[in-house]
Design a protein around this motif. Structure first.
Motif, short mmCIF file in Angstrom:
data_model
loop_
_atom_site.label_atom_id
_atom_site.label_comp_id
_atom_site.label_asym_id
_atom_site.label_seq_id
_atom_site.Cartn_x
_atom_site.Cartn_y
_atom_site.Cartn_z
N TYR A 117 0.81 -1.23 0.00
CA TYR A 117 0.00 0.00 0.00
C TYR A 117 0.84 1.28 0.00
N ASN A 118 2.14 1.16 0.23
CA ASN A 118 2.94 2.38 0.34
C ASN A 118 4.35 2.15 -0.18
N THR A 121 6.84 -0.23 1.91
CA THR A 121 6.67 -1.67 1.70
C THR A 121 7.25 -2.09 0.36
N LEU A 122 6.98 -1.29 -0.66
CA LEU A 122 7.49 -1.59 -2.00
C LEU A 122 9.02 -1.65 -2.01
N LYS A 123 9.65 -0.66 -1.40
CA LYS A 123 11.12 -0.63 -1.39
C LYS A 123 11.70 -1.76 -0.56
N ARG A 132 9.12 -7.82 -9.50
CA ARG A 132 7.80 -7.48 -10.04
C ARG A 132 6.79 -7.50 -8.92
N ILE A 133 5.91 -6.52 -8.90
CA ILE A 133 4.84 -6.48 -7.89
C ILE A 133 3.51 -6.22 -8.59
N CYS A 134 2.56 -7.13 -8.37
CA CYS A 134 1.19 -6.89 -8.81
C CYS A 134 0.46 -6.24 -7.64
N LEU A 135 0.05 -5.01 -7.82
CA LEU A 135 -0.52 -4.24 -6.73
C LEU A 135 -1.90 -4.77 -6.32
N PRO A 136 -2.28 -4.59 -5.06
CA PRO A 136 -3.63 -4.97 -4.62
C PRO A 136 -4.68 -4.25 -5.46
N PRO A 137 -5.74 -4.93 -5.85
CA PRO A 137 -6.70 -4.33 -6.79
C PRO A 137 -7.58 -3.23 -6.22
N GLU A 138 -7.51 -3.02 -4.90
CA GLU A 138 -8.36 -1.97 -4.32
C GLU A 138 -7.69 -0.60 -4.32
N GLU A 142 -4.41 7.20 -8.06
CA GLU A 142 -3.41 8.08 -7.44
C GLU A 142 -2.34 7.26 -6.71
N SER A 143 -2.77 6.22 -6.01
CA SER A 143 -1.82 5.38 -5.29
C SER A 143 -0.99 4.55 -6.26
N VAL A 144 -1.61 4.08 -7.33
CA VAL A 144 -0.87 3.33 -8.35
C VAL A 144 0.25 4.19 -8.91
#
Length: 299
Positions: A117-118, A121-123, A132-138, A142-144
């Motif tokens: 979500y932020n 966490t990604l880093k 590779r990260i598939c982001l949560p669909p919710e 803007e967050s994407v």
């Protein structure tokens, strides 16, 4: 933008499972993640077919990955998770406990059930070895965009949910078994009767959710048909389609045409509904007040 296919979330007969991945070998997709995501009790029915499917897809020029379970609770599930790293293909992590079984120098990918979500966490995941990260669909657009910006310095591919019933929750209980008056340990694989999940209605008869064994899914099929330009501009590198039993190869063709610019968003919507009659669509998590909202053509 790449077109990818995520793990099948449902329980299909082994012959249908094999035929599905044989068809995918000829489909215009760049990457396929397969294996058991939802319930480990399903694995013995098709587990011996996974190596052949991986080989078929790789020989067809697809990038392949093997998924981890979304919820690891039993010793045999921990053993199965540990074995994933020994299969010689990339592991897609959908439960962070899987990281304990992946060597520190082994690259991996992250599925949409991990709550990225932020930027922190990604880093952290990128530093641990995620490529590779598939982001949560919710997540909203803007967050994407913010996460795509953060991924640039980490050489990460960002993937987003492009089509399919949204994975909302995983439970320790099996809804299908309970509905049939059975225990989870004696479910008799009731979920096999619903190859795309079983619709759950409200008390006044309105479609609400979909149940799939221990998993809760959205009733609608989320579709990024009208957001592809915005996602590409944000820096998204791949669009994920989630398997369904009806019309999936036609849906793949339509999304490929949309990405290639030969099909409009309205045309893609029409193609989805032609391939899977009765399919209701949503895109509210990306661009709306509610997840169930739909910004495109009415049915």
């Amino acid at each position: 933008m790449e077109l990818t296919v995520g793990p099948n979330q449902f329980f299909w007969k082994a012959e249908d499972w094999t035929a599905f991945y044989d068809e995918l070998a000829a489909a215009p997709v760049d990457r396929v993640s397969l294996g058991e995501l939802v319930c480990s009790k399903r694995m013995p029915f098709y587990q011996d077919r996974i190596p052949a499917a991986l080989e078929t897809l790789a020989n067809a020029g697809k990038s392949v990955a093997i998924t981890s379970l979304a919820l690891v609770t039993l010793k045999r599930e921990r053993v199965a998770t540990h074995a994933l790293a020994e299969m010689g293909v990339e592991v897609e992590v959908n439960d962070l406990t899987a990281l304990a079984h992946i060597p520190a120098d082994m690259p991996f990918s992250v599925g949409p059930l991990v709550n990225v979500y932020n930027e922190g966490t990604l880093k952290w995941l990128a530093d641990r070895g995620a490529t590779r990260i598939c982001l949560p669909p919710e997540l909203p657009l803007e967050s994407v965009k913010a996460l795509c910006d953060a991924a640039k310095d980490k050489d990460l591919t960002i993937e987003v949910w492009g089509h399919g019933r949204l994975p909302l929750a995983i439970s320790g209980r099996c809804y299908h078994a309970r509905m049939h008056g059975r225990t989870k340990d004696n479910c008799q694989f009731a979920c096999e009767d619903d190859p795309d999940g079983l619709q759950v209605n409200t008390t006044d008869g309105q479609p609400f959710l979909t149940m799939n064994g221990v998993q809760t899914l959205s009733q609608t099929h989320a579709s990024a048909a009208y957001q592809l330009e915005a996602l590409r501009e944000a820096g998204v590198g791949a669009l994920r389609l989630s398997p369904q039993s009806v019309g999936f190869t036609q849906i793949i063709d339509a999304y490929r045409a949309r990405l290639d610019g030969t099909l409009t968003a309205d045309g893609l919507t029409d193609a989805i509904r032609a391939a899977a009659p009765g399919c209701s669509l949503s895109d509210g998590f990306l661009d709306g007040d509610r997840g169930v909202d739909w910004s495109g053509k009415a049915a």
